[in-house]
Design a protein around this motif. Sequence first.
Motif, short mmCIF file in Angstrom:
data_model
loop_
_atom_site.label_atom_id
_atom_site.label_comp_id
_atom_site.label_asym_id
_atom_site.label_seq_id
_atom_site.Cartn_x
_atom_site.Cartn_y
_atom_site.Cartn_z
N SER A 21 -0.06 21.06 27.15
CA SER A 21 -0.24 21.44 25.74
C SER A 21 0.37 22.82 25.47
N ASP A 22 0.26 23.72 26.45
CA ASP A 22 0.91 25.03 26.31
C ASP A 22 2.43 24.88 26.24
N GLU A 23 2.96 24.00 27.11
CA GLU A 23 4.41 23.77 27.12
C GLU A 23 4.87 23.16 25.80
N THR A 24 4.10 22.21 25.31
CA THR A 24 4.46 21.56 24.05
C THR A 24 4.43 22.56 22.90
N ALA A 25 3.38 23.37 22.86
CA ALA A 25 3.28 24.39 21.81
C ALA A 25 4.44 25.38 21.91
N CYS A 26 4.80 25.75 23.13
CA CYS A 26 5.91 26.68 23.33
C CYS A 26 7.21 26.12 22.77
N LEU A 27 7.45 24.85 23.04
CA LEU A 27 8.68 24.22 22.55
C LEU A 27 8.68 24.08 21.03
N ALA A 28 7.54 23.74 20.46
CA ALA A 28 7.45 23.63 19.00
C ALA A 28 7.71 24.99 18.35
N ARG A 29 7.11 26.03 18.90
CA ARG A 29 7.31 27.37 18.34
C ARG A 29 8.76 27.81 18.49
N ALA A 30 9.37 27.46 19.61
CA ALA A 30 10.77 27.84 19.82
C ALA A 30 11.68 27.14 18.83
N LEU A 31 11.40 25.86 18.54
CA LEU A 31 12.20 25.12 17.55
C LEU A 31 12.03 25.75 16.18
N ARG A 32 10.81 26.06 15.80
CA ARG A 32 10.57 26.71 14.51
C ARG A 32 11.33 28.03 14.42
N ALA A 33 11.24 28.84 15.45
CA ALA A 33 11.92 30.14 15.43
C ALA A 33 13.43 29.98 15.33
N ALA A 34 13.98 28.98 16.01
CA ALA A 34 15.43 28.76 15.96
C ALA A 34 15.88 28.38 14.56
N LEU A 35 15.08 27.56 13.86
CA LEU A 35 15.44 27.15 12.51
C LEU A 35 15.24 28.29 11.52
N LEU A 36 14.18 29.07 11.70
CA LEU A 36 13.93 30.20 10.82
C LEU A 36 14.97 31.31 10.98
N ALA A 37 15.67 31.30 12.10
CA ALA A 37 16.67 32.34 12.35
C ALA A 37 17.87 32.22 11.43
N HIS A 38 18.01 31.08 10.74
CA HIS A 38 19.14 30.87 9.84
C HIS A 38 18.63 30.42 8.48
N ARG A 39 19.19 30.98 7.44
CA ARG A 39 18.84 30.57 6.08
C ARG A 39 19.10 29.06 5.94
N ASP A 40 18.14 28.35 5.42
CA ASP A 40 18.23 26.90 5.26
C ASP A 40 18.43 26.18 6.58
N GLY A 41 18.02 26.82 7.68
CA GLY A 41 18.22 26.21 8.99
C GLY A 41 17.54 24.86 9.12
N ALA A 42 16.32 24.74 8.58
CA ALA A 42 15.61 23.47 8.67
C ALA A 42 16.28 22.39 7.83
N ARG A 43 16.84 22.77 6.67
CA ARG A 43 17.56 21.79 5.85
C ARG A 43 18.78 21.25 6.58
N VAL A 44 19.48 22.13 7.25
CA VAL A 44 20.66 21.70 8.00
C VAL A 44 20.23 20.75 9.12
N PHE A 45 19.23 21.14 9.88
CA PHE A 45 18.80 20.36 11.04
C PHE A 45 18.23 19.01 10.60
N ALA A 46 17.40 19.03 9.54
CA ALA A 46 16.77 17.79 9.09
C ALA A 46 17.78 16.81 8.52
N GLY A 47 18.91 17.33 8.02
CA GLY A 47 19.90 16.45 7.41
C GLY A 47 20.89 15.86 8.38
N THR A 48 20.72 16.15 9.66
CA THR A 48 21.64 15.61 10.66
C THR A 48 20.84 14.88 11.74
N HIS A 49 21.53 14.11 12.52
CA HIS A 49 20.91 13.42 13.65
C HIS A 49 21.78 13.70 14.88
N SER A 50 21.73 14.94 15.29
CA SER A 50 22.58 15.37 16.38
C SER A 50 22.21 14.68 17.69
#
Length: 224
Positions: free
Chosen positions: A84-113
């Motif tokens: 659960s700690d590992e899962t939380a760590c990964l979720a937080r890291a994903l959030r931080a990566a998307l927040l690091a860029h303006r509209d980062g979540a919109r870009v990521f959500a709109g693609t299926h990389s």
Amino acid sequence: MSSPSSPARGRPARLDRARTVRTALGLLDESGLDALTMRRLADAMGVQAGALYRYFATKQDLLAAMSERMVEGLAGVPGGGDWSDETACLARALRAALLAHRDGARVFAGTHSTGPNTLGFADRLVGVLRAAGFGDDEAARALYAVANFTVGHTLEEQAVLRPEGAGLAALGSLRDVVAQGADAGEYPHLIASLPVLASADLTAHFEFGLRLLLDGLRALLREK
């Protein structure tokens, strides 16, 4: 005569895939997703717009490459603790990566990389869950649950935090409308919850939702 994207002899190339993605992310941070066009990107790189299509057949291809760049290194973020700690760590890291860029979540959500950064993140999370005792189907669905919650929350978060301030204004409007209704005896439950409902402490909202998700997964694991 060389093409606009061809390097002059002895000079570095003006256009390559990695530099194009970096420049696109810079424009994203500067002006947001709606203002990011292939023509504007080409102008920023000093090339003709058609030159970009050597690397990206469509704008969607470019956005997928930008998504990949945003999540670079997530598969290797330090962990520790139980699953659960590992899962939380990964979720937080994903959030931080998307927040690091303006509209980062919109870009990521709109693609299926399906690039190595996205797949590496997914593989690590599924591996953590399988090692904890979740079945293959459960681990796969848990991956979707964690990723979808994180991306969806960050989408709303960035809407609130958008530079023009419309999202924060909406929180203020919610506060005003509910408070006015209180005078008529309306919305008693919203009134009681208003300090949190209209709070801009978005990290607290994220952590609460993540905790609920992890508690649900713990309950599922106990049933085995």
